[in-house]
Design a protein around this motif. Sequence first.
Motif, short mmCIF file in Angstrom:
data_model
loop_
_atom_site.label_atom_id
_atom_site.label_comp_id
_atom_site.label_asym_id
_atom_site.label_seq_id
_atom_site.Cartn_x
_atom_site.Cartn_y
_atom_site.Cartn_z
N GLU B 82 0.85 -1.19 0.00
CA GLU B 82 0.00 0.00 0.00
C GLU B 82 0.88 1.24 0.00
N GLY B 83 0.26 2.35 -0.35
CA GLY B 83 1.00 3.61 -0.32
C GLY B 83 1.78 3.89 -1.59
N PHE B 84 1.61 3.03 -2.59
CA PHE B 84 2.34 3.27 -3.85
C PHE B 84 1.70 4.41 -4.63
N ASP B 85 2.45 4.83 -5.59
CA ASP B 85 2.10 6.01 -6.34
C ASP B 85 1.29 5.61 -7.58
N ALA B 86 0.00 5.81 -7.54
CA ALA B 86 -0.81 5.36 -8.66
C ALA B 86 -0.57 6.19 -9.91
N ALA B 87 -0.20 7.43 -9.70
CA ALA B 87 -0.06 8.32 -10.85
C ALA B 87 1.25 8.11 -11.61
N ALA B 88 2.15 7.40 -11.00
CA ALA B 88 3.49 7.31 -11.61
C ALA B 88 3.46 6.66 -12.98
N ALA B 89 2.60 5.68 -13.17
CA ALA B 89 2.64 4.95 -14.43
C ALA B 89 2.35 5.78 -15.67
N PRO B 90 1.20 6.46 -15.72
CA PRO B 90 0.94 7.24 -16.93
C PRO B 90 2.00 8.32 -17.15
N ALA B 91 2.44 8.95 -16.09
CA ALA B 91 3.45 10.00 -16.24
C ALA B 91 4.70 9.43 -16.90
N ALA B 92 5.07 8.27 -16.47
CA ALA B 92 6.28 7.67 -17.02
C ALA B 92 6.11 7.40 -18.51
N GLU B 93 4.91 6.99 -18.89
CA GLU B 93 4.71 6.70 -20.30
C GLU B 93 4.86 7.95 -21.17
N GLU B 94 4.40 9.05 -20.63
CA GLU B 94 4.57 10.29 -21.40
C GLU B 94 6.04 10.59 -21.65
N VAL B 95 6.81 10.35 -20.65
CA VAL B 95 8.24 10.58 -20.81
C VAL B 95 8.79 9.75 -21.96
N VAL B 96 8.34 8.52 -22.00
CA VAL B 96 8.83 7.65 -23.06
C VAL B 96 8.47 8.19 -24.43
N GLU B 97 7.28 8.70 -24.57
CA GLU B 97 6.88 9.21 -25.88
C GLU B 97 7.68 10.44 -26.29
N GLU B 98 8.04 11.20 -25.30
CA GLU B 98 8.82 12.40 -25.63
C GLU B 98 10.29 12.09 -25.89
N ALA B 99 10.68 11.00 -25.36
CA ALA B 99 12.11 10.69 -25.40
C ALA B 99 12.75 10.79 -26.77
N PRO B 100 12.07 10.34 -27.85
CA PRO B 100 12.77 10.41 -29.13
C PRO B 100 12.95 11.83 -29.66
N ALA B 101 12.62 12.82 -28.88
CA ALA B 101 12.71 14.20 -29.34
C ALA B 101 14.12 14.64 -29.63
N ALA B 102 14.91 13.76 -30.06
CA ALA B 102 16.27 14.11 -30.40
C ALA B 102 16.85 12.94 -31.15
N VAL B 103 18.14 12.90 -31.24
CA VAL B 103 18.74 11.79 -31.93
C VAL B 103 18.76 10.59 -30.99
N GLU B 104 18.25 9.50 -31.44
CA GLU B 104 18.26 8.34 -30.58
C GLU B 104 18.65 7.12 -31.38
N ALA B 105 19.52 6.40 -30.84
CA ALA B 105 19.99 5.23 -31.56
C ALA B 105 19.64 3.99 -30.78
N ALA B 106 19.68 2.88 -31.42
CA ALA B 106 19.28 1.66 -30.73
C ALA B 106 20.03 0.43 -31.18
N PRO B 107 20.98 0.02 -30.48
CA PRO B 107 21.61 -1.25 -30.81
C PRO B 107 21.85 -2.16 -29.61
N ALA B 108 22.97 -2.62 -29.44
CA ALA B 108 23.41 -3.85 -28.78
C ALA B 108 23.51 -4.11 -27.29
#
Lengths: 447, 620
Positions: B82-108
């Motif tokens: 109990e006492g966990f942060d219910a709002a944390a999940a959606p907020a975190a997802e937004e961050v992920v969507e914004e993340a590519p706002a620059a050069v981002e690479a993906a490999p190994a």
Amino acid sequence: MDKIQMLLKQHVGAPCAPVVKVGDKVKKGTLIAEPTGLGANIFASVYGTVEEITEDRIIINPDEEQSDEYVKLEKGTPLEMIKAAGIVGMGGAGFPTAVKIDAHLDHGYILVNAAECEPGLEHNIQQIEETPEKLIAGLKYVMEIAGADKAIIAIKKKHRKAIEILDNLLKDEPAIERHLLPDIYPMGEERAVVRECLGIELEPTQLPSAANAVVINSETVCRCAEAVDEQKPSFLKNLTVRGQIKGGHDAHVFMDVPVGTSVRDLIERAGGLEEQYGEIIMGGAFTGRATTLDAPICKNTGALLVTMPFMDLKGAKMGILVCACGGNLERMQDLVKKYNGTETHVCYCKQAQEQKNGTRKCERPGNCPGQVKNNMDFKKAGCEYIIIGNCSDCSNTVMASGPKMGLKVLHQTDHACRAVDHALYRTLRVSKAVDQDLNVVDNVENN
Amino acid sequence: MSITAETAKQHANDPAVLCCRAEEGTVLDPSRFEDPAIFPDLVDSGLLNTDGALTLGQVLNGKTKLTKTCDSLTPLNADNCEGFDAAAAPAAEEVVEEAPAAVEAAPAPVAAAPVACAGGVIKLHIGEGKNIDIELPTGLGGGAVVAPVAEAAAAAPAAVAAAPVEEEKVVRELTRKHYKITEVKRGPETKIEGSVLYIREGIEAEAVESQDLVTSMKIEVITPDLYHTYSETVMDIQPIATKEDEWALGEGVTRVLDGAVTVVTGTTDEGIQIGEFGSSEGYLDENMMWNRPGAVDKGEIMIKYFVTIKNGKNMERPGPIAAHSAVDYVTAEIRNAMKKDLPEEADEVQVLQQIRRPGKKKVVVVKEIMGQGAMHDNFLFPSEPVGVLGARPNVDLGNVPVCASPLEVMDGCIHALTCIGPASKEMSRHYWREPLVLECIHDPEVDLVGVVFVGSPQANSEKFYVSNRVGQTVEMLDVDGAFVTTEGFGNNHVDFVTHIENIGKRGIPVVGMSFCANQGALVVGNKYCDAMVDNNKSMSGIENEVLACNTLCEEDAIRALAMLKARMAGEPVKAAERKYNVNVKNNNVELIDKAIGFDIELVDNEQSLPMSEKRKAKYD
């Protein structure tokens, strides 16, 4: 009776130098060896004749007749007398007591370690039940010497009788309290005692003095009282002999055994070896190591455990999980051989921090850092069995994933636990916290 | 294993799973949690199900408390805490969507999962900003010959426009004079007449005589119509080139024959291939990955030497060295003919420039070459391009890092004796047209300081020794970024990742390049191995024994350079997937394609070759 063998190194530090020669007559309490650096005096534990002096021991041929008289220490301050008595930590470590308690604490604590944590041991608790006044008397000397104005006796809550005896005495001792410990391993580790009693988590490199405390074993405290009150040198030891011994698995507690007595003599006194046994462990099941019938006991020997015979694993692939609570790699490899396994992979518990002297100390004794990664590595290496030496909490974690992955888990102490009728270290079913009220029954969950 | 606050932060969006038993009422902190990096393996083996679990971000708020005692590997959810942060999940997802706002690479490979190794690169997306010019190296087509002068000049204005502050500086130039060879014949003397190369009859006996360990030599001229010829394992492919006058490697004028290359092959007397992990013997057209930087280009004439050495000498240093030296006996005579017979005027002239670009990001290419001894060795800095005389084997140099100018690299400063897995081996010709060096030289946004070669010794202690020297060398070069490349896989990956660590821990962004895929997955790793490009091209992700199939090509160089630029700009590189997945590379290529506006041409793999019996039986 075998010859008495007094090892010249029975303590942390440098070996002592003999001060007797072959042919000398010695009495109980005759000084026979002196420190050459950090160390403690060694005294003859019997009446007899020095028969041989080798590089690492003095061998004494005991007389037929043994009087209870002993050569008394000269009177002095309590610290001087404890130093002269050659007392070392009797819980197993063997650190010279006079050095340890000359601590100059600032209104600090003496923490008496009465956890008696190794499975199957009983001599510490029995001593507290039989001679509690000696413990209190010794404790007062130690407090005075160390500059402590409080003392806490740490004891497992399961020892109700001893606790009630203590509580009765402590009613008149406002400076001395007791702290109840849960029945898990390791509660007697020095830093675990500090954490449980004072709530201070020490680094592996720190001594209890960093928490303004000295941790001292209960038998050692009693020997301090003997040194001061009875002018008695340290040449006797209490210990538990137990296991595959004729007559059953109950503990044989021997009080005031002459140091230097052979393993053979003590096992004979207990009833003699059963025909089938695995090995004889000198010390506890976790921290001790295999010994032989000829070996002598020392000032820091707490137990002789005769184990169950080893299963024959017929060369099965075995992984070794080394941690700081149990045996070192060498001891674990010894066990793998005795189980007839094939050493296949070695992992170290994440918290088993290697110290400068090559030994390991746990960063948070009794609190697991997770083990599933190690299990995965064992699995990857093709192990069928793993042998672990972990504490209660870590063993529990190993069990949470190991068997599901198909790893058969052996604990370093299994063959000893079976021989002393102690539950095996596997899944943990008791709480790691206990209520300090002796009458509150703690939560024993079934998880 | 329990994690630190730092790790917990990185994994804020991953499931919160207890590492150990924890009792009711426990307030949770990072040390209570298992490292999410190992979850995939646990889920795979059925030990863990994280469906519906709270995330670390949700529960590490300082007030989440267990409502019941839970054992190790229990995922947290509303039923047990109990006492966990219910709002944390959606907020975190937004961050992920914004993340590519620059050069981002993906490999190994990620440090925590060192067995994984995927390939791939880049994603360019500018979230905000105006007048941003993105320039990516476009390469020079086919990964083959170096840019003609005209092209280099054409690229120059763009670079100048992008960097008005400081001017490019041409450190030195190397002129390559190309002479077309259309026919190779045997004759009474070694000479070149027009576009015909004659090799003296009987020279084989002298070449054999010159080497104690060589027992026979056969020279075959393989024209394209004869490509379906059986050959023993190919030990090396070499350009035939010589210096004009007294020029040293990497400067002045080099004459090179076009249309004909040296192919070294060999076995012991009893027919054991001179190769270690696999060998490429078989029909040439089934085992040669045409047009790789190190391979034969389709249409070229092969001057194929079949050398035999004494039995048992295939796994000792002197054996392969003798085979190479015997071949060079013949090549040396051809070089003399080139000096004597070729006219001043060449069929084609190319000027290679070593360009420094002050003010641009300084980068260095560290190339790990094999140095375990036996057949794993390289001759460094011979007097003639890919020659033998004047060179020092890197094993004898203790495998310590050695610096070379880009022009030396492309003028044959490495004579490759290595016979590692044929598909990932860098042949001598590979260095002659090294794609990564070329990309860096031609990219106006970076300033290539040079190339560091480091041998890969056999013993681990020596590996760490040379690796420490690499770290110090790169530190002193004061670069903004570094590449570390290797050939082969397995043993050499130990020092490969240690080089990366020694550079990375000095705060220098570093991109690693290796064949990994399925068979060559890294055996070790560290936290700096988080920007990696996989050179694999094979369909199955394996060492398929097809010569040069999985070597570093232009497409790999483009991805690596884009990734390093992202790194130097402080952009994150996405963590690798756990298992090799060719789509990572394909996605990255697609993203680069979009950013640069045209498609990077990807090279073919072994599937374009006729199927050999060996490949059918062993691999595909």
